[in-house]
Scaffold this active site. Structure first.
Site, short mmCIF file in Angstrom:
data_model
loop_
_atom_site.label_atom_id
_atom_site.label_comp_id
_atom_site.label_asym_id
_atom_site.label_seq_id
_atom_site.Cartn_x
_atom_site.Cartn_y
_atom_site.Cartn_z
N SER A 27 16.69 17.59 7.55
CA SER A 27 17.11 18.95 7.18
C SER A 27 17.21 19.86 8.39
O SER A 27 16.25 20.01 9.15
CB SER A 27 16.07 19.56 6.22
N HIS A 58 22.40 19.82 5.19
CA HIS A 58 22.84 18.43 5.33
C HIS A 58 24.36 18.40 5.16
O HIS A 58 24.87 18.86 4.14
CB HIS A 58 22.21 17.53 4.25
N HIS A 83 18.78 12.14 -0.93
CA HIS A 83 17.40 12.14 -1.44
C HIS A 83 17.45 11.77 -2.92
O HIS A 83 18.35 12.23 -3.64
CB HIS A 83 16.75 13.53 -1.32
N TYR A 85 15.79 13.09 -5.21
CA TYR A 85 15.71 14.28 -6.07
C TYR A 85 17.07 14.90 -6.34
O TYR A 85 17.24 15.70 -7.27
CB TYR A 85 14.73 15.33 -5.50
N GLU A 86 18.09 14.51 -5.54
CA GLU A 86 19.44 15.02 -5.79
C GLU A 86 20.08 14.31 -6.99
O GLU A 86 21.18 14.65 -7.40
CB GLU A 86 20.33 14.79 -4.55
N ALA A 113 12.34 16.87 8.24
CA ALA A 113 11.54 18.10 8.25
C ALA A 113 10.37 17.85 7.31
O ALA A 113 10.56 17.27 6.24
CB ALA A 113 12.38 19.27 7.74
N MET A 217 10.11 14.64 1.68
CA MET A 217 10.80 14.12 0.49
C MET A 217 11.84 13.06 0.82
O MET A 217 12.81 12.88 0.08
CB MET A 217 11.48 15.28 -0.26
N SER A 218 11.69 12.41 1.97
CA SER A 218 12.74 11.46 2.38
C SER A 218 12.14 10.34 3.21
O SER A 218 10.96 10.05 3.13
CB SER A 218 13.78 12.21 3.22
N ASN A 241 6.60 23.71 8.42
CA ASN A 241 5.74 24.65 7.68
C ASN A 241 4.39 23.98 7.48
O ASN A 241 4.27 22.77 7.60
CB ASN A 241 6.36 24.99 6.32
N HIS A 275 12.99 26.54 1.51
CA HIS A 275 13.89 25.65 2.26
C HIS A 275 14.54 26.42 3.42
O HIS A 275 14.83 25.83 4.47
CB HIS A 275 14.95 25.07 1.31
#
Ligand SMILES: O=P(O)(O)O[C@@H]1C[C@H](O)[C@@H](CO)O1
Ligand SMILES: Nc1nc2[nH]cnc2c(=O)[nH]1
Length: 306
Positions: A27, A58, A83, A85-86, A113, A217-218, A241, A275
């Site tokens: 990301s 992306h 991902h 989640y997409e 990230a 998440m990846s 973060n 995000h």
């Protein structure tokens, strides 16, 4: 697969058709490929089997070109990953890695990230990942589940050596050669979660207690496919973060009772991550990530499987 490879043969100049290194940009990190020379962009839309990346930060293109000093190393970079989640199937998420393998890629550099779980990791640190915890894998969401489509690939893949020691060491050599300050880099364990929600405090505490340093998440699906295809894997996580894990829960009942008793209290405001914040950090640290990756390519031994 044949249709994808045929399309690539038609779209990519012959001299760039056998990349040695694959790169996946996390990301906000697509700028990693900004220094590619003789670069050629191929939109995912032109490639059978590729889906589209739908996440801000992306893009949806493969970039072919030469990276690093001197003659440069031929690379293929994914500007935008997929991902689960997409809504993408795990097989679609890892498809580009399988394509890279068929094109001859032996080394893959995967960036992402991630949120820091380890309180010693400050925002902006690049974590050289040496291990992972993948709750989805352990509970049935593993990209290698299912009938074996290629009998030449291992059925039972060991992962204790998933993250190449040689490549990890090269990152520290690269940082040393570039005089990057010591604290800019760390080593750690990446926890893969499905997203798209960020962690609650309790989830953060749970993952930290399990031994994870960063969470994202990846990446892990791609690592698994790359290892199955026999590639050497390097993963670099940019801490964008901190996952906020208060040491203890501050009771709202106590807060309320103090209020009605007229005692002044400090009202707790829970911090949240966004995000946008993740992307902003990616932009801020993009150059550092780029210099590091370029230097790793310069240092890559040319006479080995590497
Ligand atoms: O693709 P990566 O893992 O770099 O992206 C991270 C995880 C989510 O996709 C997104 C959350 O902000 O950033
Ligand atoms: N799961 C997760 N993914 C991230 N990607 C960037 N930051 C985070 C985070 O805090 N949690």
């Amino acid at each position: 697969m044949d249709a994808t490879l045929q399309a690539l043969r038609g779209l990519v100049p012959r001299e760039l058709q056998n990349p040695r290194v694959g790169i996946i940009c996390g990301s906000g990190l697509s700028g990693l490929a900004a220094s590619l020379r003789q670069s050629v962009l191929v939109s995912y839309a032109e490639l059978p089997g590729f889906v589209q990346s739908t996440v801000p930060g992306h893009k949806s293109s493969l970039a072919f070109g030469l990276m690093g000093s001197g003659a440069g190393v031929p690379v293929v970079a994914m500007l935008g990953r997929f991902h689960p989640y997409e809504g993408h199937k795990l097989s679609s998420v890892v498809y580009p890695v399988r394509v890279m393998a068929k094109m001859g890629v032996k080394n893959i550099i995967i960036t992402n990230a991630a949120g820091a779980l380890n309180p010693e990791l400050t925002v902006g640190t690049i974590v050289v990942v040496h291990d992972h915890i993948a709750l989805p894998n352990l509970t049935g969401m593993n990209p290698l589940l299912g009938p074996q489509t290629d009998p030449s690939l291992p059925r039972f893949l060991p992962l204790s050596d998933a993250y190449s020691r040689l490549l990890r060491k090269l990152v520290f050599r690269a940082a040393h050669d570039l005089s990057i300050e010591r604290d800019a880099l760390a080593e750690g364990t990446y926890a893969w979660v499905s997203g798209p929600t960020y962690e609650t405090a309790a989830e953060g505490r749970f993952l930290r207690a399990a031994g994870a340093d960063v969470v994202g998440m990846s990446t892990v699906p791609e690592v698994l496919a790359a290892r199955e295809e026999g590639m050497n894997v390097l993963v670099l996580s940019l801490v964008t973060n901190a996952v906020v894990i208060p040491a203890s829960y501050q009771s709202v009942r106590d807060e309320f009772e103090a209020e009605i008793a007229g005692v002044s209290t400090k009202t707790v405001v829970e911090e949240v991550v966004s995000h946008e914040e993740v992307l902003a950090l990616g932009r801020l640290k993009g150059d550092l990530m780029k210099s590091l990756v370029e230097k790793v390519l310069d240092l890559l031994p040319s006479n080995t499987q590497q």
